[in-house]
Design a protein around this motif. Sequence first.
Motif, PDB file in Angstrom:
ATOM      1  N   LEU A 181       0.855  -1.188   0.000  1.00 17.60           N
ATOM      2  CA  LEU A 181       0.000   0.000   0.000  1.00 17.60           C
ATOM      3  C   LEU A 181       0.886   1.231   0.000  1.00 17.60           C
ATOM      4  O   LEU A 181       2.037   1.178   0.454  1.00 17.60           O
ATOM      5  CB  LEU A 181      -0.882   0.037   1.253  1.00 17.60           C
ATOM      6  CG  LEU A 181      -2.200  -0.728   1.206  1.00 17.60           C
ATOM      7  CD1 LEU A 181      -2.803  -0.805   2.600  1.00 17.60           C
ATOM      8  CD2 LEU A 181      -3.190  -0.093   0.231  1.00 17.60           C
ATOM      9  N   THR A 182       0.334   2.344  -0.441  1.00 18.35           N
ATOM     10  CA  THR A 182       1.076   3.594  -0.310  1.00 18.35           C
ATOM     11  C   THR A 182       0.776   4.196   1.061  1.00 18.35           C
ATOM     12  O   THR A 182      -0.248   3.903   1.678  1.00 18.35           O
ATOM     13  CB  THR A 182       0.683   4.627  -1.383  1.00 18.35           C
ATOM     14  OG1 THR A 182      -0.660   5.057  -1.157  1.00 18.35           O
ATOM     15  CG2 THR A 182       0.823   4.067  -2.789  1.00 18.35           C
ATOM     16  N   ALA A 183       1.693   5.040   1.530  1.00 16.21           N
ATOM     17  CA  ALA A 183       1.464   5.875   2.724  1.00 16.21           C
ATOM     18  C   ALA A 183       2.418   7.051   2.596  1.00 16.21           C
ATOM     19  O   ALA A 183       3.531   6.906   2.076  1.00 16.21           O
ATOM     20  CB  ALA A 183       1.709   5.105   4.009  1.00 16.21           C
ATOM     21  N   VAL A 185       6.029   5.051  -0.710  1.00 17.10           N
ATOM     22  CA  VAL A 185       5.777   6.489  -0.736  1.00 17.10           C
ATOM     23  C   VAL A 185       5.769   6.834  -2.221  1.00 17.10           C
ATOM     24  O   VAL A 185       6.819   7.069  -2.830  1.00 17.10           O
ATOM     25  CB  VAL A 185       6.858   7.266   0.034  1.00 17.10           C
ATOM     26  CG1 VAL A 185       6.520   8.746   0.074  1.00 17.10           C
ATOM     27  CG2 VAL A 185       6.995   6.720   1.453  1.00 17.10           C
ATOM     28  N   GLY A 186       4.585   6.737  -2.816  1.00 16.19           N
ATOM     29  CA  GLY A 186       4.465   6.902  -4.266  1.00 16.19           C
ATOM     30  C   GLY A 186       4.376   8.370  -4.648  1.00 16.19           C
ATOM     31  O   GLY A 186       3.927   9.206  -3.854  1.00 16.19           O
ATOM     32  N   ASP A 187       4.775   8.651  -5.888  1.00 13.69           N
ATOM     33  CA  ASP A 187       4.637  10.045  -6.337  1.00 13.69           C
ATOM     34  C   ASP A 187       3.161  10.379  -6.606  1.00 13.69           C
ATOM     35  O   ASP A 187       2.823  11.536  -6.901  1.00 13.69           O
ATOM     36  CB  ASP A 187       5.531  10.350  -7.545  1.00 13.69           C
ATOM     37  CG  ASP A 187       5.175   9.533  -8.769  1.00 13.69           C
ATOM     38  OD1 ASP A 187       4.327   8.609  -8.656  1.00 13.69           O
ATOM     39  OD2 ASP A 187       5.747   9.798  -9.840  1.00 13.69           O
ATOM     40  N   SER A 188       2.274   9.389  -6.439  1.00 11.94           N
ATOM     41  CA  SER A 188       0.834   9.666  -6.433  1.00 11.94           C
ATOM     42  C   SER A 188       0.500  10.704  -5.372  1.00 11.94           C
ATOM     43  O   SER A 188      -0.558  11.338  -5.427  1.00 11.94           O
ATOM     44  CB  SER A 188       0.040   8.379  -6.165  1.00 11.94           C
ATOM     45  OG  SER A 188       0.548   7.713  -5.017  1.00 11.94           O
ATOM     46  N   LEU A 189       1.380  10.904  -4.413  1.00 18.43           N
ATOM     47  CA  LEU A 189       1.149  11.922  -3.371  1.00 18.43           C
ATOM     48  C   LEU A 189       0.957  13.309  -3.984  1.00 18.43           C
ATOM     49  O   LEU A 189       0.290  14.168  -3.392  1.00 18.43           O
ATOM     50  CB  LEU A 189       2.280  11.921  -2.330  1.00 18.43           C
ATOM     51  CG  LEU A 189       3.701  12.323  -2.754  1.00 18.43           C
ATOM     52  CD1 LEU A 189       3.910  13.828  -2.783  1.00 18.43           C
ATOM     53  CD2 LEU A 189       4.711  11.692  -1.813  1.00 18.43           C
ATOM     54  N   VAL A 205      14.297   2.264  -3.794  1.00 14.33           N
ATOM     55  CA  VAL A 205      13.581   3.264  -4.590  1.00 14.33           C
ATOM     56  C   VAL A 205      12.796   2.552  -5.683  1.00 14.33           C
ATOM     57  O   VAL A 205      13.088   1.416  -6.030  1.00 14.33           O
ATOM     58  CB  VAL A 205      14.533   4.306  -5.232  1.00 14.33           C
ATOM     59  CG1 VAL A 205      15.296   5.070  -4.169  1.00 14.33           C
ATOM     60  CG2 VAL A 205      15.479   3.652  -6.240  1.00 14.33           C
ATOM     61  N   LYS A 206      11.786   3.251  -6.195  1.00 17.22           N
ATOM     62  CA  LYS A 206      11.048   2.749  -7.358  1.00 17.22           C
ATOM     63  C   LYS A 206      11.188   3.759  -8.487  1.00 17.22           C
ATOM     64  O   LYS A 206      11.206   4.969  -8.225  1.00 17.22           O
ATOM     65  CB  LYS A 206       9.570   2.541  -7.026  1.00 17.22           C
ATOM     66  CG  LYS A 206       8.742   2.082  -8.247  1.00 17.22           C
ATOM     67  CD  LYS A 206       7.365   1.581  -7.881  1.00 17.22           C
ATOM     68  CE  LYS A 206       6.335   2.652  -7.677  1.00 17.22           C
ATOM     69  NZ  LYS A 206       6.102   3.529  -8.838  1.00 17.22           N
ATOM     70  N   LEU A 207      11.319   3.250  -9.690  1.00 13.34           N
ATOM     71  CA  LEU A 207      11.338   4.135 -10.865  1.00 13.34           C
ATOM     72  C   LEU A 207      10.554   3.504 -11.997  1.00 13.34           C
ATOM     73  O   LEU A 207      10.395   2.290 -12.064  1.00 13.34           O
ATOM     74  CB  LEU A 207      12.775   4.482 -11.276  1.00 13.34           C
ATOM     75  CG  LEU A 207      13.763   3.356 -11.583  1.00 13.34           C
ATOM     76  CD1 LEU A 207      13.597   2.832 -12.998  1.00 13.34           C
ATOM     77  CD2 LEU A 207      15.196   3.881 -11.406  1.00 13.34           C
ATOM     78  N   VAL A 261      10.570   4.305  -1.773  1.00 13.79           N
ATOM     79  CA  VAL A 261      10.213   5.687  -2.131  1.00 13.79           C
ATOM     80  C   VAL A 261      10.381   5.870  -3.642  1.00 13.79           C
ATOM     81  O   VAL A 261      11.401   5.472  -4.221  1.00 13.79           O
ATOM     82  CB  VAL A 261      11.103   6.704  -1.364  1.00 13.79           C
ATOM     83  CG1 VAL A 261      10.795   8.136  -1.802  1.00 13.79           C
ATOM     84  CG2 VAL A 261      10.897   6.570   0.150  1.00 13.79           C
ATOM     85  N   ASP A 262       9.378   6.468  -4.270  1.00 16.80           N
ATOM     86  CA  ASP A 262       9.433   6.737  -5.713  1.00 16.80           C
ATOM     87  C   ASP A 262      10.474   7.798  -6.050  1.00 16.80           C
ATOM     88  O   ASP A 262      10.585   8.812  -5.350  1.00 16.80           O
ATOM     89  CB  ASP A 262       8.078   7.289  -6.178  1.00 16.80           C
ATOM     90  CG  ASP A 262       7.229   6.256  -6.902  1.00 16.80           C
ATOM     91  OD1 ASP A 262       7.760   5.192  -7.278  1.00 16.80           O
ATOM     92  OD2 ASP A 262       6.032   6.525  -7.082  1.00 16.80           O
ATOM     93  N   LEU A 263      11.185   7.597  -7.162  1.00  8.36           N
ATOM     94  CA  LEU A 263      11.968   8.691  -7.749  1.00  8.36           C
ATOM     95  C   LEU A 263      11.008   9.475  -8.648  1.00  8.36           C
ATOM     96  O   LEU A 263      10.346   8.885  -9.517  1.00  8.36           O
ATOM     97  CB  LEU A 263      13.132   8.157  -8.564  1.00  8.36           C
ATOM     98  CG  LEU A 263      14.248   7.449  -7.781  1.00  8.36           C
ATOM     99  CD1 LEU A 263      15.392   7.054  -8.721  1.00  8.36           C
ATOM    100  CD2 LEU A 263      14.779   8.317  -6.646  1.00  8.36           C
TER     101      LEU A 263
HETATM  102  O1  KIV Z   1       2.826   6.562  -7.178  1.00 10.42           O
HETATM  103  C1  KIV Z   1       2.269   5.532  -6.784  1.00 10.42           C
HETATM  104  O2  KIV Z   1       1.541   5.522  -5.779  1.00 10.42           O
HETATM  105  C2  KIV Z   1       2.510   4.303  -7.532  1.00 10.42           C
HETATM  106  C3  KIV Z   1       1.625   3.131  -7.254  1.00 10.42           C
HETATM  107  C4  KIV Z   1       0.282   3.410  -7.713  1.00 10.42           C
HETATM  108  C5  KIV Z   1       2.180   1.876  -7.798  1.00 10.42           C
HETATM  109  O3  KIV Z   1       3.364   4.259  -8.347  1.00 10.42           O
END
Ligand code: KIV
Length: 272
Positions: free
Chosen positions: A27-29, A47-51, A117-119, A87-89
């Motif tokens: 899940l994101t938070a 911690v997705g960049d969806s924030l 990290v996620k990219l 954490v997203d880049l």
């Molecule tokens: O930014 C995000 O929350 C995501 C997820 C939806 C996978 O990349």
Amino acid sequence: MSTHTTVRALTPPAIRARKGGAPLVCLTAYTTPMARLVDREADVILVGDSLGMVVHGLPSTLGVTLEMMILHGLAARRGTTRACLVVDLPFGSYEAGPDQAFRSAARVMAETGCAAVKLEGGESMAPTIDFLTRRGVPVMAHVGLMPQSVNVTGGYRTQGRGSVAAARVEADARAVSDAGAFSVVLEKITEPLARRITEALPIPTIGIGASAACDGQILVIDDMLGLFTDFQPSFVRRYAELGRAVEAAVAAYAADVRARSFPGREHVFNDD
Ligand code: KIV
């Protein structure tokens, strides 16, 4: 003798080792209190960049900065004990090349204490993923629908429809896995394609709008709690209606204030 029991956070290798095992709960938070609540069940907190959209009201994820990711990454870190924190880049912080990606990833890891990290990106990002993983940065990859590329793809449509498009997504997933990613998010692709990729790869696939055929699932927390309702992807199941609960609570509070019947008022003045 110490009475403390140390809870160890799940590491990226532990997440990778879950391939073929119990499904990964992700899940994101973006804040300390929410991370604390999610940490009880989640294997991965992202911690997705969806924030940018669900917390900051931006129209897409493109305006999210490295500083925003670090601030929210640190907040989520304070609430995370057990889950693997990723954490997203953000857009523009890694695409120029492996050197730029390493500098951004190193800042994110050092300043937040996250585990990985996620990219976004497939074959084109494979050299960068290889570069990062050889230098101590675990990478969660993200293929299929890539929201940071929305201006190139033209929207948020399901990806991989038709044999040519499906082969491209499959090649992307294979490339990031071969490059050393410890897991890969598959966003908004068809079930047969998700199943084929999941069966073919040695790393866990984490689906979002990509069917139950994946090794795990992820959702944006504000979507599944009914907190973000500006735009609701069709694949999101709502597990609560917190947006409505907040509206009702605020209305009840406003009614109390307007009726001058605010409870606890006497205490406040007596304590002065
Ligand atoms: O930014 C995000 O929350 C995501 C997820 C939806 C996978 O990349």
